[in-house]
Scaffold this motif. Structure first.
Motif: not given
Length: 373
Positions: A260, A263, A271, A274-275, A282, A355
């Motif tokens: 992750q 992100t 979560c 996340a992408h 996310r 991030p």
């Protein structure tokens, strides 16, 4: 020009073009076919809104969901949730969140639009040419929400203004009185959405792990000098590998968390994607820990406040890869959590606009540490 399909009671107004410099935006009356919703939004049933909002956020398709004023709730409610979550992460008061929701309703009908008057884009119809960010940034609902809040905070006395006055001070719309029609619905949405976030509004003391004794010392942390030097955000330090002697489940959790990296943080995010394109998929700090260990077959609770009671306490000098470390706030009620990776490193989802990243443990003031294996 594209318009919003299915909006009941729409009339068409002549666009009002704005002139002058500064952070000027076109309202949705300009951006979306100069339309203005004229339905009755003065008698909102807050309980009904909460019921319908919960259905959407629980994954309902929206086919059987009805919220007065929202014609595409499956699209609009998640965007509203992002606005509220971003406000909470920035410690924006309830009124500020309501102002942001009412603004986005007027500007875009809570839709992440790829078009608008001139170069206006996104939920708030912000303009790249006026310094709000790049087109790609503005189309990110979390970024757009943060930008709105940051500009709102610069408005002197905004908390004493009406919703319309505060929104107009940020947006400088050609229809400055249009925001008022959305205030009741925005209030109901904010109230409904904030209740869906784990731990929000939980201001009582935690009874997590009452047998853990006094607060953990912050001294003698392992690997105070990791030797990796500066670590670019979202990257793996050159030469790092998960320690071979780490518990197999800890290795799985660390490896998943590392996937992750890069992100963007989202307060209240699950979560789980996340992408993906949905900001609420996310990670925040505690959901990163929860999902990392879920992929290793271990269940953790959802919030930092409760995770500090998981497993057993360990002193910072005895940390092993996979241990959770807590900072900010107090040992009994910490506000942030990360995962020790070994080699003097921690992986974390730090805060809004940042991030998922790896940081040296020497940068942490450890209030508590827990081993959940």
């Amino acid at each position: 020009m594209k318009g919003l399909a299915g909006v009941v009671g729409v009339v068409f107004l002549s666009p009002i073009l704005l002139a002058g410099a500064g952070m000027m935006l076109a309202s949705s009356a300009d951006a979306v076919n100069s339309s203005s919703f004229h339905g009755c939004l003065s008698d909102i049933d807050a309980d009904k809104v909460a019921e319908q909002v919960t259905k959407i956020l629980d994954g309902a398709s929206g086919t059987d969901v009805h919220i007065d004023g929202l014609d595409l709730p499956a699209e609009q409610v998640p965007n509203a949730a992002t606005i509220v979550a971003t406000g909470l992460s920035l410690d924006i008061p309830e009124k500020g969140q309501i102002i942001a929701l009412a603004t986005a309703m007027q500007e875009s009908r809570l839709r992440n639009l790829g078009y608008g008057d001139r170069d206006s884009l996104g939920l708030f119809q912000q303009r790249p040419s006026q310094g709000w960010g790049s087109a790609q940034q503005i189309r990110d609902p979390a970024y757009a929400s943060e930008q709105f809040y940051q500009h709102l905070l610069t408005v002197d006395g905004w908390q004493q203004m009406t919703v319309t006055q505060a929104a107009q001070a940020v947006q400088r719309s050609g229809l400055p009185d249009a925001y008022a029609q959305w205030e009741d619905l925005a209030t109901a949405l904010q109230s409904a959405i904030v209740k869906t976030f784990p731990g929000s509004g939980d201001t009582g003391s935690t009874d997590a792990d009452q047998d853990k004794g006094p607060p953990t010392s912050t001294g003698c942390t392992p690997g105070d000098s990791s030797g990796f030097g500066r670590i670019p955000e979202g990257s793996v330090p050159q030469g790092y590998s998960i320690p071979k002697d780490a518990d197999p489940k800890a290795r799985k959790a660390i490896a998943w968390a590392m996937q992750q990296l890069g992100t963007l943080y989202q307060w209240g995010g699950s979560c789980t994607q996340a992408h993906g394109p949905d900001p609420m998929g996310r990670c925040d700090c505690s959901s990163l820990m929860q999902q990392a260990y879920a992929h290793a077959g271990i269940h953790l609770t959802r919030t930092t406040y409760t995770q500090v009671g998981e497993g057993k306490a360990v002193p910072p000098s005895k940390l092993q890869p996979g241990d959770l470390i807590f900072s900010r706030g107090s040992a009994a009620r910490p506000e942030h959590v990360g995962m020790y990776m070994g080699e003097g490193l921690v992986i974390e989802a730090p805060r809004t606009t940042k991030p998922v990243r790896i940081t040296p443990i020497k940068d942490w003031e450890i209030l508590a540490a827990r081993r959940v294996l």
